[in-house]
Design an enzyme around this catalytic site. Structure first.
Site, mmCIF file in Angstrom:
data_model
loop_
_atom_site.group_PDB
_atom_site.id
_atom_site.type_symbol
_atom_site.label_atom_id
_atom_site.label_comp_id
_atom_site.label_asym_id
_atom_site.label_seq_id
_atom_site.Cartn_x
_atom_site.Cartn_y
_atom_site.Cartn_z
ATOM 1 N N CYS B 317 5.182 9.042 7.953
ATOM 2 C CA CYS B 317 3.850 8.411 8.049
ATOM 3 C C CYS B 317 3.293 8.612 9.451
ATOM 4 O O CYS B 317 2.121 8.958 9.628
ATOM 5 C CB CYS B 317 3.966 6.931 7.710
ATOM 6 S SG CYS B 317 2.506 5.962 8.074
ATOM 7 N N GLY B 318 4.149 8.421 10.447
ATOM 8 C CA GLY B 318 3.708 8.628 11.830
ATOM 9 C C GLY B 318 3.320 10.073 12.060
ATOM 10 O O GLY B 318 2.251 10.364 12.604
ATOM 11 N N TRP B 320 2.318 12.224 9.993
ATOM 12 C CA TRP B 320 1.103 12.564 9.242
ATOM 13 C C TRP B 320 -0.146 12.373 10.122
ATOM 14 O O TRP B 320 -1.133 13.083 9.974
ATOM 15 C CB TRP B 320 1.010 11.671 7.999
ATOM 16 C CG TRP B 320 -0.195 11.921 7.156
ATOM 17 C CD1 TRP B 320 -0.340 12.868 6.183
ATOM 18 C CD2 TRP B 320 -1.443 11.198 7.192
ATOM 19 N NE1 TRP B 320 -1.593 12.781 5.617
ATOM 20 C CE2 TRP B 320 -2.286 11.761 6.223
ATOM 21 C CE3 TRP B 320 -1.912 10.123 7.946
ATOM 22 C CZ2 TRP B 320 -3.563 11.300 5.980
ATOM 23 C CZ3 TRP B 320 -3.198 9.668 7.707
ATOM 24 C CH2 TRP B 320 -4.011 10.255 6.741
ATOM 25 N N HIS B 321 -0.060 11.415 11.052
ATOM 26 C CA HIS B 321 -1.233 11.142 11.891
ATOM 27 C C HIS B 321 -1.492 12.240 12.908
ATOM 28 O O HIS B 321 -2.601 12.326 13.450
ATOM 29 C CB HIS B 321 -1.067 9.801 12.614
ATOM 30 C CG HIS B 321 -1.261 8.635 11.707
ATOM 31 N ND1 HIS B 321 -0.252 8.149 10.905
ATOM 32 C CD2 HIS B 321 -2.342 7.861 11.434
ATOM 33 C CE1 HIS B 321 -0.709 7.129 10.205
ATOM 34 N NE2 HIS B 321 -1.980 6.933 10.497
ATOM 35 N N GLY B 322 -0.488 13.054 13.194
ATOM 36 C CA GLY B 322 -0.730 14.143 14.144
ATOM 37 C C GLY B 322 0.573 14.778 14.582
ATOM 38 O O GLY B 322 1.630 14.148 14.522
#
Lengths: 404, 397
Positions: B317-318, B320-322
């Site tokens: 998830c983390g 995915w943000h960048g």
């Protein structure tokens, strides 16, 4: 099937609101704001306006609109007066001169009540930026007007000005306040050929209908500024109305001439002064300076294209000189090149149909705050020279009789 | 920010107006699809559209076929595309270069030569929505047969840039049911939601950004109170920025009658990390739950697997943000937070006692949760070493 996140369902507020009333209210609100934008520009909110100091300028995210500047002019110039709009860059803005000793105030005193002097110069602006647009927009309302601007020798003057002040040009352009001028229109098409520029232009096209920028300037000047400025992010001033921000231009005369012309910046400024006219001349084997044709032709063509023909004859171009602290340190051949450059610049502007003069030739280091900006003492001299030139132009345009 | 452009302000009313002036629903859908393609082309360009178009066609075909191998292959293609466009350079820099700097440089130059300057617009959202679609079809959901409806699901412009991440069954149901006839209520709700979004984004978040950018470099010389104010500003900025953007997306969709999923539900009122993730970026957290955490075993395989599954899910998830370590650390930080939240009651003696205190004094639970969340934003926004220095400054005068 996995459970989806909840869909956006009507909230309690949604159920409370009557749809037709909200929608009509939205449209009416938008129209009212557009009306307000038009309405507030009928009179100026810049009471006692002197100049666009940094807290009233794009330097601090405040972008005056043309309607707003026209209102400033209307408040300062009676119909029976000859309007003198000052444009140009920080030299004419009066950087380094406190408000009470600003050169344009002195100019007003010298010209007397027959003239109304309005200083609309901006830092770093070119001859065709900002104030030039306001002057052109007011050509019918104030037919007896003189546009006074400054520039450096051999400085280019594209008809669309600098990108930083393009918002003023586009503001007037999309509101239909400018004369048709093919060189400017063509260059504008070319300038707007990027996504970023087109987006800015679209904003100003919308503004021509909604006048939202004028409304928000009024709001942020008289109420509070909705954005903090990078120039005053402290808690006390960040969001206050711009009208409450004082003009805090420094006073160069608080330091002695010796203090002003010492320090690490001197070597840098000396180099700038040395190269001032270097790009436009080459030296032959006999030691003679010759103009670089391409450079001169471009400058000459741009000078002709800078302003629409009908406004050229009332446009006054002042060519500024560097402080003698620097020029006197130049070797004779560089001084000679600069002199040729000044003479050529004056001739180029005159040939293009403008009135041009230079200032600073007989100024002393005391008259300068730094390489280019003037102290209040220098401002007094500038005002005296300029007043004489303005009167000359006023006479040639028939605003004054030759005995006046 | 695409929604805060003048282009959007002109484009959207034109598309909405003509949409409702068209007499037939199918014509409206064609018109909306054209608008979506124009929007996508305007902001992504041909290079950005091409990979999305390929993935869209593959996903549509795999969904129609319903075959396991086809769906799995295209799911793999979506994940690979996301990894390629978004994480290649990051992986080369963090995996290859530490082993062999020369090889890392060579591979990196090769990758840069074949990759576009920026990842295709919205690739993270496209990939997640396509993966969701194929998994649901494999689980027995009816595929979208009509290519126009699939196109609209794929490139629906209000949710194209920053979500919310749609679920196809609810999107298609809303498309089919809510675009039949114009309802003033939708227009009213949409306009208000857009106005709210703009106010959050432009008036609050953008101003906070200016203040944060100004004060953050001076954090060491600020007072303790000012440092904490800065952290609060950082936390408020991301909420108002992201939720404002989501409001504009949801409001714009509503102008067409279409309902998008909610993304936020007062997240800063959460009283536990679990509660926070049920309120923050809900369309992402439910996606992570449904397609990563539960398939890994979720909480069904004992405490160890529960914790490790949570860490994997939130690490991803983390990421995915960048493509940066601070995002991974932020994800793992929340994974740890969730693990602690889920297991602390089982610590003999002290666990139940803490649980009783938190149940009796909800304000304590709220303070602890928000402290955890706001400290997490520091590592979300700043590189890990810098974030660590900032955190240390918060606890010393």
């Amino acid at each position: 099937m996995s459970a989806s996140p909840p869909l956006a369902e009507p909230t309690r507020l949604d159920r409370f609101c009557i749809p037709i009333a909200v929608t009509v209210g939205f449209v009416v609100g938008l129209l009212l704001l557009a009306w307000a934008g038009r309405h507030v520009a009928r009179t100026t909110w810049h009471h006692d306006f002197v100049r666009f100091h940094p807290m009233l300028a794009p330097d601090s995210h405040y972008q005056p609109t043309v309607a707003e500047m026209k209102a400033i002019v209307r408040a300062q110039c009676r119909p029976d007066q000859i309007l003198v709009i000052i444009g140009g860059n920080s030299i004419f803005l009066g950087v380094g001169q406190p408000v009470e000793r600003l050169w344009s105030k002195r100019l007003q005193e010298l010209l007397g009540d027959q003239f109304a002097v309005v200083n609309l110069a901006f830092r770093g602006a070119q001859t065709t930026d900002g104030a030039a647009i306001v002057a052109e927009s007011l050509r019918d309302e104030f037919p007896r007007q003189i546009y006074l601007t400054n520039t450096a020798p051999l400085m280019d003057a594209p008809p669309t000005g600098l990108e930083a002040y393009r918002f003023i040009l586009l503001d007037a352009y999309y509101k239909g306040w400018l004369l048709p001028w093919p060189p400017r229109d063509e260059r504008l098409k070319w300038e707007l050929d990027s996504t970023e520029q087109r987006e800015k232009a679209l904003g100003l096209q919308i503004d021509a209908w909604l006048h939202q920028r004028t409304f928000w300037n009024w709001w942020s000047f008289t109420r509070f500024f909705t954005f903090p400025t990078p120039m005053s992010p402290d808690r006390q001033t960040a969001f206050r109305g711009r009208g409450q921000f004082p003009d805090r231009e420094p006073d160069y005369e608080e330091r002695t001439t010796a203090q002003r012309f010492s320090g690490p910046h001197v070597a840098h400024d000396l180099e700038i002064a040395r190269l001032f006219t270097a790009a436009s001349y080459r030296k032959d084997e006999a030691g003679q300076w010759h103009p670089i044709e391409v450079s001169h032709r471009t400058l000459s063509d741009n000078a002709r294209a800078a302003f629409p023909d009908p406004v050229k004859k009332r446009t006054v171009i002042a060519i500024s000189r560097n402080s003698p602290f620097y020029t006197q340190q130049m070797p004779p051949d560089i001084q000679e090149r600069d002199e040729i450059g000044y003479a050529a610049t004056l001739q180029m502007w005159r040939d293009a149909g403008y009135h041009a003069f230079e200032f600073g030739r007989d100024f002393t280091p005391d008259d300068y705050g730094d390489r280019t900006h003037l102290t209040s003492t220098g401002g007094v001299k500038l005002a005296a020279i300029t007043a004489e030139e303005v009167r000359k132009v006023a006479r040639s345009l028939g605003y004054l009789t030759f005995s006046e | 920010m695409i929604f805060t452009t003048y282009w959007y302000l002109v484009f959207t009313p034109v598309v909405v107006l003509l949409f409702w002036l068209l007499p037939r629903t199918s014509w409206r859908w064609w018109w909306l699809a054209l608008g979506c393609v124009v929007f996508h082309a305007k902001f992504a360009g041909p290079a950005g559209m091409a990979p999305v178009l390929v993935l869209m066609v593959l996903t549509y075909a795999a969904g129609l076929s319903g075959r396991r191998w086809a769906c799995l292959t295209v799911i793999g293609a979506n994940v690979l595309a996301l990894a390629f466009y978004k994480y290649t350079l990051f992986l080369i820099g963090t995996v290859v270069s530490p082993i062999s700097p020369a090889l890392g440089e060579w591979v990196g130059q090769g990758a840069e030569a074949i990759m576009p300057g920026l990842p295709p617009l919205g690739i993270s959202f496209f990939a997640f929505e396509f993966v969701h679609y194929l998994i649901e079809v494999r689980r027995g959901g009816a595929p979208i047969r009509h290519p126009l409806k699939f196109l609209l699901f794929s490139v629906f412009f209000p949710s194209l840039v920053a979500g919310p991440i749609k679920r196809y069954h609810s999107f298609i149901a809303s498309l089919e049911n809510d675009t039949q006839r114009f309802q003033m209520e939708n227009l009213s709700i949409g306009l208000r939601r857009i106005a709210l979004g703009f106010a959050k984004k432009v008036l609050i978040a953008d101003n906070l950004t200016v203040l944060i950018d100004h004060y953050q470099p001076m954090m060491a010389s600020a007072t303790l109170f000012e440092r904490w104010m800065l952290v609060i500003a950082i936390g408020l900025r991301i909420l108002f920025d992201f939720s404002g953007y989501t409001d504009i997306a949801i409001g714009t969709a509503r102008l067409f009658g279409i309902k998008l999923p909610e993304n936020f539900n007062w997240p800063y009122l959460a009283r536990s990390v679990q509660d926070f993730w049920q309120r923050w970026h809900m369309s992402l957290s439910t996606w992570i739950r449904d397609y990563i955490y539960i398939p890994l075993g979720g909480s069904r395989l004992g405490p160890f697997r529960r914790v490790s599954n949570g860490l994997i899910a939130f690490g991803l998830c983390g990421l995915w943000h960048g493509p940066a370590w601070n995002f991974v650390v932020w994800g793992l930080y929340h994974g740890v937070g969730l693990a602690v939240c889920a297991t602390y009651k089982q610590i003999p003696g002290i666990g139940p006692a803490i649980a009783r205190i938190l149940a009796k004094e909800p304000i304590v639970a709220w303070v602890l949760t928000q402290l955890f969340v706001f400290l997490g934003w520091i590592v979300f926004f700043y590189p890990v070493p810098e974030a660590w220095e900032m955190v240390k400054l918060l606890f010393r005068t």
